[in-house]
Enzyme design. Structure first.
Site, PDB file in Angstrom:
ATOM      1  N   HIS A 131      -0.352   5.358   8.178  1.00  0.00           N
ATOM      2  CA  HIS A 131      -1.474   4.388   7.724  1.00  0.00           C
ATOM      3  C   HIS A 131      -1.570   3.377   8.668  1.00  0.00           C
ATOM      4  O   HIS A 131      -0.652   2.814   9.010  1.00  0.00           O
ATOM      5  CB  HIS A 131      -1.122   3.849   6.536  1.00  0.00           C
ATOM      6  CG  HIS A 131      -2.407   2.833   6.108  1.00  0.00           C
ATOM      7  ND1 HIS A 131      -3.505   2.808   6.446  1.00  0.00           N
ATOM      8  CD2 HIS A 131      -2.056   1.423   5.833  1.00  0.00           C
ATOM      9  CE1 HIS A 131      -4.207   1.849   6.051  1.00  0.00           C
ATOM     10  NE2 HIS A 131      -3.203   0.698   5.903  1.00  0.00           N
ATOM     11  N   GLU A 177       0.738  -1.188   0.049  1.00  0.00           N
ATOM     12  CA  GLU A 177       0.172   0.261   0.149  1.00  0.00           C
ATOM     13  C   GLU A 177       0.682   1.243  -0.099  1.00  0.00           C
ATOM     14  O   GLU A 177       0.552   2.069   0.194  1.00  0.00           O
ATOM     15  CB  GLU A 177      -0.881   0.014   1.352  1.00  0.00           C
ATOM     16  CG  GLU A 177      -1.997  -1.199   1.269  1.00  0.00           C
ATOM     17  CD  GLU A 177      -3.044  -0.923   2.259  1.00  0.00           C
ATOM     18  OE1 GLU A 177      -4.225  -0.391   1.655  1.00  0.00           O
ATOM     19  OE2 GLU A 177      -2.797  -1.003   3.407  1.00  0.00           O
ATOM     20  N   HIS A 225      -4.256   0.517  11.400  1.00  0.00           N
ATOM     21  CA  HIS A 225      -5.371  -0.283  11.505  1.00  0.00           C
ATOM     22  C   HIS A 225      -5.856  -0.022  12.975  1.00  0.00           C
ATOM     23  O   HIS A 225      -6.414  -0.965  13.559  1.00  0.00           O
ATOM     24  CB  HIS A 225      -5.213  -1.415  11.503  1.00  0.00           C
ATOM     25  CG  HIS A 225      -4.633  -2.104  10.074  1.00  0.00           C
ATOM     26  ND1 HIS A 225      -3.892  -3.154   9.781  1.00  0.00           N
ATOM     27  CD2 HIS A 225      -4.531  -1.266   8.711  1.00  0.00           C
ATOM     28  CE1 HIS A 225      -3.836  -3.111   8.612  1.00  0.00           C
ATOM     29  NE2 HIS A 225      -3.996  -2.034   7.869  1.00  0.00           N
TER      30      HIS A 225
END
Lengths: 262, 262, 262, 262
Positions: C119, C100, C121
């Protein structure tokens, strides 16, 4: 790690597959033992196992043997505690064995694709097995969960209404394995869950992310009706993210390394 | 561990049961002290005790004496802090004692089967003692909880509406012990809970899994109406899983070992 | 920290911007590498990154290059793993790259003000991207969140209904960057979030406090209708508290220092 | 601990109260510094402070001076960072100061009984200041909370609808102190809370148990209508349990000891 104890009927360094009772070379078996010790430590660190639960690995593809610790808390397991079990869930060692070793034996019997199995009581998963709300994949890391709802094994259908909820026989193990079908995970009502994988890192990854997915789902359900992964998303994500399990396994293994020589 | 201090009236190494004031050989008493220090550390590590709460052990079956620390945070307790208390909750030591030592004294008085007691304020248990929602066994690890609902001790029924909620007298301890009856656990409204066991590992195990069960129940209740253990399941599981407490005790004891010599 | 490996095409100590492939002096680049290693460690310690997610830093203001690790768990990243990527998300290194990395490339392309990107989670953020309840600033530490609701990137609008939810192409990265617009944070449905900043400490701060704000909001929503920050409060707080990010960065960096020499 | 730096205008070892700028003997002031460093560490370990928030101590009863760190994350504070502030919230040190030091100055001005103050953003408390659900004492450890509901300081009533929510002036500090009145704790909407005490251990204890009480209340509210402490119970418990704060302080102080020499 202590080197293999050649006196043990389960760990010898003799001819391939002979003294080991496992049918594979002792080198490979020793490497697998190291991985399985690591898997035990990883699952404790990740909060999936505590003093209970267990993780096993099939000895080699196509073999009817698997490695599983004797009856011991996962955090205490060392290489010499790992015993070769057959599909009757017996070993040649004179040690106390896990009461629920039949979970492993019967799943290995029915699922030749399965190379490793984790049975855990991880905290957020159990609530999703005791009401009518099903465990569903809500994060891309958990595309391996069934989009039609993760099956819940209701033990009273098989053991009556006064069991101890444990899988303590080949027969109950067979029922559980049948309920699992071709899935990656099954819940056990009021007890825990089982995650399987085509490799030890995959089974460990799935056990960890089943817990993470459940935690996320519990929080999302408090907000409204969540959008879950579509079945297309789940299967694509399972393939794609599944290819990244080595990244997790490597760092977890490093973190779970014993801090002092053993 | 420092060896016993022979000058202490509670810890001597003299004739069995004499200088110890406990009626048992000092060897056994020293072993029990080590176990009780470990129990304190374990319960702190498991998040059951924090700076408050306490754990005790009856000195020997049938004896009206129990070991309990002087007034100290559980994480600070060492072998020399453990004092022999009688059932009036007094000791021969000139030290400050726990305000609530009467919990222990009065339960030991009424329950000859009880060999160890944990009083804690563990986080998830308290919410289940302040509303009409009862604590019920939802996981097979907690089959020791009453399937008719864990009793809640309402102190205002005994101490009026302006008490400090503490069990600070033999009389209040007796009321609590009576409310406990033959159960393994009782909640105390706005305060905490008590878990008892036929051994120190069992009492510790029950205190830990009362908390785990409560946490699971809180999450399950958010999803709908949970299926709890049936009474048959609870009693079978209590027997079966209870037989595995040694596995937990051994690993917890190992983890809670002091990291530096004391 | 090991010193730079002069043989690596990405890390040389030669003429400014030449061997480094980055257009900046190697001293500055080495300092940035140290900061980025620290950022990886900080975000793992703060629970924002686990075995997955990544953090990058633009090499210098106005440059079309950014530093990002090769495909590795954040907790394992060292200075020599950090590779100079261009805006096509390619590097001169022969290593496996993050799937990504296009998230970073396309945001740096559209947002010249952005110097760093996280980035993740992180656990409490994901639930706020899967229902109709928007993530809103509820604490003064999170005034950087949009008071009209944090945007949620719905990947199926761009990749169809059977994607793996990952941003694996420049095209998907561009769609995400466009959805981010001028905001500080965007959520990704069923996946995670992206936080950007005008500096590495700011991006790290925002990623941490997006998680803290989400956790607070989840708890507040269970109590009733929360009072969120007004738009005036949010923008004033963002400026004021934003000036304090160095305090957080300094202590986090200290805490995240490796405990043994590497 | 490094010994006092005699060159610092705030820390000298000269005649009592002279070089210290505090009006008390330097020995006492040094002991207080050690306690305040410990309080910072304790509150970080207990999860009450993170990179933000602060704790102060009045220099001596009746004095218009208090010790507070310069602008630094609590986990980084050492004895030499503690500066004597007056009630204008100024110091003789040339250092950056906490933006919100006025919280401390104005409460010390209005509350001669207050010897120590904690300002924190602890996680479970904030949700109880953003809806109409009040923070109420639900555990006997938190009898110091008002049984009529803990006051919430609504900053927009004093600073308008576009403030940064911070107490950055004597005027705002005075409004907050007035809203606190004679209570032990006040919440600040969308920001955090303040706990005060007649000693440093008491203020620390109250900050910790405000958080514990809030967490318990959040969970209990999910189950139904909780039974809170009656006003008689709260005041009796506050007196009784308040007498046990030394037990907590001692063990927390021990646990928070630096592991390496500084």
């Amino acid at each position: 790690m202590t080197p293999g104890n050649a006196n043990s009927p389960d760990r010898g360094e003799a001819a391939p597959g002979a003294a080991t009772g496992s049918g594979v070379a002792s080198d490979e078996l020793n490497a697998l033992r190291d991985d399985l010790v690591a898997a035990n430590r990883i699952l404790v660190r990740q909060g999936v196992l505590d003093a209970f639960g267990h993780v096993s690995s099939r000895v080699a593809p196509g073999m009817d043997r698997f490695l599983l610790s004797g009856n011991l808390a996962p955090g205490s397991v060392t290489a010499s505690d790992l015993l070769v079990h057959d599909l009757e869930a017996t070993t040649s060692a004179e040690r106390s064995l896990y009461l629920e070793r039949f979970i492993h034996a019967e799943i290995y019997r029915r699922r030749p694709d399965v190379m490793a199995i984790v049975h855990s009581h991880s905290a957020s998963v159990i609530p999703l097995g005791v009401t009518s709300t099903p465990l569903l994949p809500i994060i891309h890391m958990a595309g391996f969960l069934p989009t039609s709802g993760t099956a819940v094994f209701e033990i009273s259908d098989h053991a009556g209404d006064a069991s101890d909820l444990l899988i303590t026989s080949s027969s109950l193990g067979a029922s559980l394995a049948e309920a699992l079908g071709d899935d990656a995970v099954i819940l056990m009502r009021g007890h825990g869950s089982v995650a399987v994988g085509a490799s030890l890192p995959e089974a460990v990854y799935r056990a960890v992310y089943t817990e993470v997915n459940a935690r996320t789902q519990l929080q999302a359900l408090a907000l409204g009706t969540p959008r879950y992964l579509s079945s297309g998303e789940a299967s694509t994500a399972a393939r794609s993210v599944g290819g990244q399990t080595a990244r997790a396994w490597n760092v977890w293994r490093e973190e779970a390394r014993p801090t002092t020589a053993e």
